[in-house]
Design a protein around this motif. Structure first.
Motif, short mmCIF file in Angstrom:
data_model
loop_
_atom_site.label_atom_id
_atom_site.label_comp_id
_atom_site.label_asym_id
_atom_site.label_seq_id
_atom_site.Cartn_x
_atom_site.Cartn_y
_atom_site.Cartn_z
N TRP A 500 0.84 -1.20 0.00
CA TRP A 500 0.00 0.00 0.00
C TRP A 500 0.87 1.26 0.00
CZ3 TRP A 500 -0.69 4.01 3.58
CH2 TRP A 500 -1.79 4.83 3.36
N LEU A 501 1.94 1.27 0.79
CA LEU A 501 2.84 2.42 0.83
C LEU A 501 3.46 2.68 -0.54
CD1 LEU A 501 4.70 1.74 4.22
CD2 LEU A 501 2.99 3.52 3.78
N ASP A 502 3.87 1.59 -1.21
CA ASP A 502 4.47 1.74 -2.54
C ASP A 502 3.45 2.29 -3.54
OD1 ASP A 502 6.82 0.77 -1.52
OD2 ASP A 502 6.52 -1.28 -2.26
N GLU A 503 2.22 1.79 -3.46
CA GLU A 503 1.17 2.25 -4.38
C GLU A 503 0.85 3.73 -4.17
OE1 GLU A 503 -2.03 -0.37 -3.59
OE2 GLU A 503 -1.25 -2.01 -4.84
N LYS A 504 0.90 4.19 -2.92
CA LYS A 504 0.55 5.58 -2.58
C LYS A 504 1.77 6.51 -2.59
CE LYS A 504 -3.77 4.54 -1.86
NZ LYS A 504 -4.83 5.03 -2.79
N ASN A 505 2.94 5.95 -2.91
CA ASN A 505 4.18 6.74 -2.93
C ASN A 505 4.43 7.47 -1.61
OD1 ASN A 505 4.95 6.13 -5.67
ND2 ASN A 505 3.33 7.51 -6.36
N ILE A 506 4.20 6.77 -0.53
CA ILE A 506 4.44 7.32 0.80
C ILE A 506 5.85 6.95 1.23
CG2 ILE A 506 3.73 7.23 3.23
CD1 ILE A 506 0.87 6.72 2.21
N ASP A 507 6.64 7.95 1.61
CA ASP A 507 8.06 7.74 1.90
C ASP A 507 8.34 7.34 3.35
OD1 ASP A 507 8.75 8.41 -0.71
OD2 ASP A 507 8.80 10.55 -0.23
N LYS A 508 7.39 7.62 4.25
CA LYS A 508 7.66 7.34 5.67
C LYS A 508 6.35 7.09 6.40
CE LYS A 508 10.09 9.26 9.68
NZ LYS A 508 10.86 10.41 10.20
N ILE A 509 6.37 6.11 7.29
CA ILE A 509 5.19 5.85 8.12
C ILE A 509 5.65 5.41 9.51
CG2 ILE A 509 4.97 3.42 7.42
CD1 ILE A 509 1.86 3.97 7.43
N TYR A 510 4.99 5.95 10.50
CA TYR A 510 5.22 5.52 11.88
C TYR A 510 4.36 4.28 12.11
CZ TYR A 510 7.64 9.89 12.74
OH TYR A 510 8.54 10.93 12.70
N LEU A 511 4.96 3.28 12.76
CA LEU A 511 4.28 1.98 12.86
C LEU A 511 4.41 1.39 14.25
CD1 LEU A 511 2.89 -0.53 11.59
CD2 LEU A 511 5.17 -1.32 10.90
N ASP A 512 3.25 0.98 14.80
CA ASP A 512 3.20 0.19 16.04
C ASP A 512 2.64 -1.17 15.63
OD1 ASP A 512 3.11 -0.76 18.57
OD2 ASP A 512 1.59 0.61 19.32
N TYR A 513 3.54 -2.12 15.45
CA TYR A 513 3.19 -3.39 14.80
C TYR A 513 3.18 -4.54 15.80
CZ TYR A 513 3.99 -7.62 11.97
OH TYR A 513 3.93 -8.87 11.43
N PHE A 514 2.19 -5.42 15.64
CA PHE A 514 2.08 -6.65 16.44
C PHE A 514 2.14 -7.83 15.49
CE2 PHE A 514 -0.70 -10.07 18.06
CZ PHE A 514 -0.09 -10.33 19.28
N GLY A 515 3.15 -8.68 15.64
CA GLY A 515 3.21 -9.84 14.76
C GLY A 515 4.59 -10.41 14.65
N LEU A 545 0.44 7.24 10.42
CA LEU A 545 0.60 6.36 11.57
C LEU A 545 -0.18 5.07 11.31
CD1 LEU A 545 1.43 5.70 14.52
CD2 LEU A 545 -0.63 6.94 15.26
N ALA A 546 0.50 3.94 11.40
CA ALA A 546 -0.15 2.63 11.23
C ALA A 546 -0.05 1.87 12.54
CB ALA A 546 0.51 1.85 10.10
N ILE A 547 -1.16 1.27 12.97
CA ILE A 547 -1.20 0.57 14.25
C ILE A 547 -1.91 -0.76 14.05
CG2 ILE A 547 -1.82 0.71 16.69
CD1 ILE A 547 -2.20 3.71 16.33
N SER A 548 -1.30 -1.82 14.54
CA SER A 548 -1.97 -3.12 14.53
C SER A 548 -3.18 -3.07 15.45
CB SER A 548 -1.01 -4.21 15.01
OG SER A 548 0.02 -4.41 14.07
#
Length: 592
Positions: A500-515, A545-548
Motif C-alpha cells: 500500500w505504501l508503494d502504491e501511494k508513494n508514501i516515503d515514511k510511516i510511523y508503525l506500532d506493529y504486532f506480529g 501512523l499505522a497501528i496493529s
C-alpha cells in the motif's frame, strides 16, 4: 438423493482440492504471524542442532514437520547470536530474538521460509479433512460424510489456522486420530489394536500439551465401555481394560515420546538442560514436588527426555493457570472471562453452521419424545451401547468445553479447534437423519440455501480468513470491536502495508506493529518506530501512523478491576478516522 461411493469420493476430492488451493494461494502476501517465528526457528534448530533449548513449552512434532522442507534450502544458522548462546538463564523472549535473527538477518529468505514451512501444515489440514470424511462415512453414510467435509472445507477457522505453523489444527487432528484408534482398541482389544493405539497416542502427545486431556477422557470412556459391554463380571472386565490402557500409555511413552525427545536433546548439554529446567520452573506457580521431580529427571542420563517433556507440560499448565492479557468487548484483562469462548465461537463461525447446529439439537430433543424422567437410566444405557462412538464424541466435547471455560487463558477461537471435527460429525449425521418426509423437498432447498450462504460468506473474505467474523458481528470490518489477537490480527498483513505504501508513494510511516514480521526488514527506510505509550505531542503533524488492531484496541480499552497496566494510551486517536485498513488488521491514520 443418494450418492454412489464413486460420486461421493469424487466430490470429496474436489472439496479437499478446493481447500488446498485456497490455503496455498492465500499465503502469497502473508507475513509470519506472532507465534510462527518461534515455532519455525525452534523446529529448524531441533533438526539441525538436536538441541531443545528453544520453545520447550510446545512439543516438537508440528515444529519438526514445518522445518523438514527447510533442510533443503541451505539456510544459515546464527550460532553465535546471544539468543542462541544464552550465557544467562533463558528468558521467554530469547526464542523470538533468535527467530528474528534467523529469519531476517542471517542472509536467509523469510518469504521462501514462510511458504515451505507452511506447506506441511496445509497437508496436515487436508489429511484431517480426509480422515474426518473417512470416519463419518464409516459411521453413517455418504451424505453425512460429504456434509461434514463441506463444513470443514468452508470453515473460516480451519482455513485461517490450517495455513499457519502452529499447533492448533494439529491438535484437532490428534484428537480425531487418537479417539478413532482408541475406539478400535475398545471394540477389539487385539495385540495389533493395542500397539496401534499406543503408537498413535504417543504421536498425539507430541503435538500439543493441552491434549493431555485425552488421558482422563480415555480413562472415562474405557471405564464406561468395560462396564457396559461386560459379558459376565464387570469388575474383571474393567480391570482388564484398565491394564491394557496402561499398557497403551506405556507403549506411547517408551516407543514414541522417549526416543523423539532423546533425539531432540542429544546435543543439548546436560548441565545446560538442568540449569534451564531449574530456572524456568522457578518462575512458575507449579507445586514444588513436581518441580523437584522434574529437576531429578533432568539430572538422570536415562530419564532426561522425560524431564524435557514434563518441563514443557508444566510450563503449559502454568500458562493456563496464570492467564494472558486480552482485549474483549471493550475491556482488557489478564484473567479469563467465562463468556469469552462462547461469544467468540458465536461470532467467528458461519451462521449457517450455527443454524444447522440448532436444527440438530432440536431434532435430537424431538427424537427423545418421552419425558426424560421415564426409564431414564435404562434409556441412556441402551443409547450409549448402540451409539458408543457418538457418546464418545459428546463426552469429549463436554470435557474440552468445560476445561476451556474454567481455564484462565483467553487467546482465540483457535483454542477450540479440537472440538470442531466431532461437532461437524454429530451435526451432519443428525441433519441427514432429519432430511426425510414430511416436507423433504423443502428441507433440501433450505439446506442448499444455507450451504450456498456459507460458501459465499467464507470465500468472499479470501485471502483474509483470519479476520472472518459472521454477519451477526457485522462482518470482518467490525470484528476489532469484539476481539483481536489471533482472532483478527496476528501480524499477517505487514507485507500488504508495504504494498500500500508503494502504491501511494508514501516515503515514511510511523508503525506500532504486532506480529512475527520485521518492520525494518520489509519497510526499510520508510519505517519509523512508534509505540503506544509515547506522548502523542511527539508525533509529527501531517505524518502517517499505522497501528496493529491488537495494540490499538489494547490502548483504548476499559481495564477490568485489578488490571494495573495502562490501557488508555490510544484514546487520543478516537477523534480520527482511519484512512484505510490493511487486511482488516492494520489501521492507518494521517494525523493532521
Amino acid at each position: 438423493m443418494n450418492f454412489s461411493n464413486k460420486t461421493t469420493n469424487v466430490i470429496a476430492a474436489i472439496l479437499l482440492g478446493i481447500m488446498f488451493v485456497m490455503t496455498v494461494f492465500s499465503i502469497k502476501d502473508d507475513t509470519f504471524t506472532f507465534d510462527e517465528t518461534a515455532h519455525v526457528a525452534s523446529g529448524y534448530s531441533y533438526l539441525t542442532q538436536r538441541d531443545f533449548r528453544l520453545n520447550p513449552e510446545h512439543p516438537p512434532l508440528i515444529k519438526d514437520l514445518a522445518a523438514l522442507p527447510l533442510l533443503f534450502l541451505n539456510l544459515n544458522f546464527p550460532k553465535d547470536h546471544p539468543s542462541w548462546i544464552q550465557k544467562e538463564p533463558p528468558q521467554w523472549w530469547f526464542q523470538f530474538d533468535f527467530a528474528n535473527q534467523f529469519l531476517y538477518y542471517s542472509d536467509n529468505n523469510p518469504d521462501k521460509i514462510l511458504f515451505w514451512s507452511r506447506l506441511p501444515m496445509i497437508l496436515v489440514l487436508v489429511f484431517l479433512g480426509w480422515f474426518l470424511f473417512y470416519w463419518t462415512k464409516k459411521l453413517f453414510d455418504n451424505k453425512a460424510a460429504l456434509l461434514a467435509l463441506f463444513l470443514f472445507t468452508f470453515s473460516p477457522t480451519f482455513l485461517a489456522h490450517g495455513r499457519l505453523v502452529t499447533t492448533d489444527v494439529g491438535a484437532a487432528l490428534g484428537v480425531v486420530l487418537a479417539t478413532y484408534f482408541w475406539l478400535k482398541f475398545l471394540e477389539n482389544p487385539t495385540k495389533k489394536n493395542v500397539i496401534l493405539a499406543g503408537l498413535i497416542f504417543g504421536l498425539v502427545m507430541l503435538i500439543k500439551f493441552s491434549l493431555i486431556l485425552l488421558i482422563p477422557f480415555f480413562g472415562l470412556i474405557t471405564l464406561i465401555y468395560a462396564w457396559l459391554f461386560a459379558s459376565k463380571k464387570p469388575i474383571l472386565n474393567i480391570l482388564k481394560y484398565l491394564a491394557l490402557a496402561l499398557l497403551i500409555g506405556t507403549i506411547g511413552m517408551i516407543f514414541i515420546i522417549w526416543p523423539v525427545y532423546q533425539h531432540h536433546i542429544s546435543d543439548y548439554p546436560e548441565e545446560r538442560q538442568i540449569r534451564d529446567t531449574q530456572f524456568l520452573l522457578s518462575t512458575t506457580a507449579i507445586h514444588e514436588p513436581l518441580i523437584n521431580l522434574n529437576n531429578w529427571l533432568a539430572a538422570n542420563p536415562i530419564l532426561r527426555p522425560f524431564s524435557q517433556y514434563l518441563l514443557g507440560l508444566l510450563l503449559a499448565i502454568n500458562r493456563s493457570m496464570t492467564g494472558h492479557t486480552t482485549f474483549f468487548l471493550g475491556d482488557i484483562s489478564a484473567k479469563a472471562w467465562k463468556s469469552y469462548f462462547p461469544i467468540v465461537y458465536l461470532i467467528k463461525e458461519p451462521l449457517t453452521f450455527h443454524i444447522l447446529t440448532l436444527i440438530a439439537l432440536l431434532y435430537a430433543a424431538w427424537l427423545i419424545r418421552k419425558p426424560f424422567w421415564q426409564n431414564t437410566l435404562m434409556r441412556i444405557k441402551s443409547w450409549i451401547k448402540s451409539h458408543f462412538p457418538e457418546f464418545t464424541m459428546l463426552a469429549f466435547l463436554g470435557i474440552y468445553w468445560l476445561t476451556s471455560l474454567t481455564a484462565e487463558l483467553n487467546i482465540g477461537v483457535r483454542h477450540l479447534l479440537p472440538v470442531f471435527p466431532f461437532t461437524f460429525i454429530l451435526v451432519s449425521s443428525l441433519i441427514i437423519f432429519w432430511l426425510k418426509p414430511p416436507l423433504l423437498k423443502l428441507k433440501y432447498l433450505f439446506l442448499g440455501i444455507l450451504l450456498i450462504w456459507q460458501l459465499f460468506s467464507v470465500t468472499s473474505i479470501y485471502p483474509h480468513f483470519l479476520a472472518y467474523f459472521n454477519e451477526l458481528a457485522g462482518g470482518p470490518n467490525q470484528g476489532y470491536i469484539y476481539t483481536v489477537d489471533s482472532n483478527l490480527d496476528w501480524g499477517q498483513d505487514l507485507k500488504r502495508l508495504k504494498k500500500w505504501l508503494d502504491e501511494k508513494n508514501i516515503d515514511k510511516i510511523y508503525l506500532d506493529y504486532f506480529g512475527g514480521g520485521d518492520a525494518r526488514y520489509y519497510l526499510k527506510e520508510k519505517f519509523a518506530p512508534w509505540w503506544g505509550k509515547r506522548d502523542p505531542e511527539e508525533f509529527p503533524k501531517g505524518s502517517y501512523l499505522a497501528i496493529s488492531a491488537t495494540h490499538l484496541q489494547g490502548g483504548r480499552a476499559q481495564p477490568v478491576k485489578g488490571f494495573a497496566e495502562p490501557a488508555d494510551y490510544y484514546r487520543w486517536l478516537d477523534k480520527y478516522e482511519p484512512i484505510t485498513k490493511i487486511g482488516y488488521s492494520i489501521f492507518v491514520y494521517q494525523i493532521k
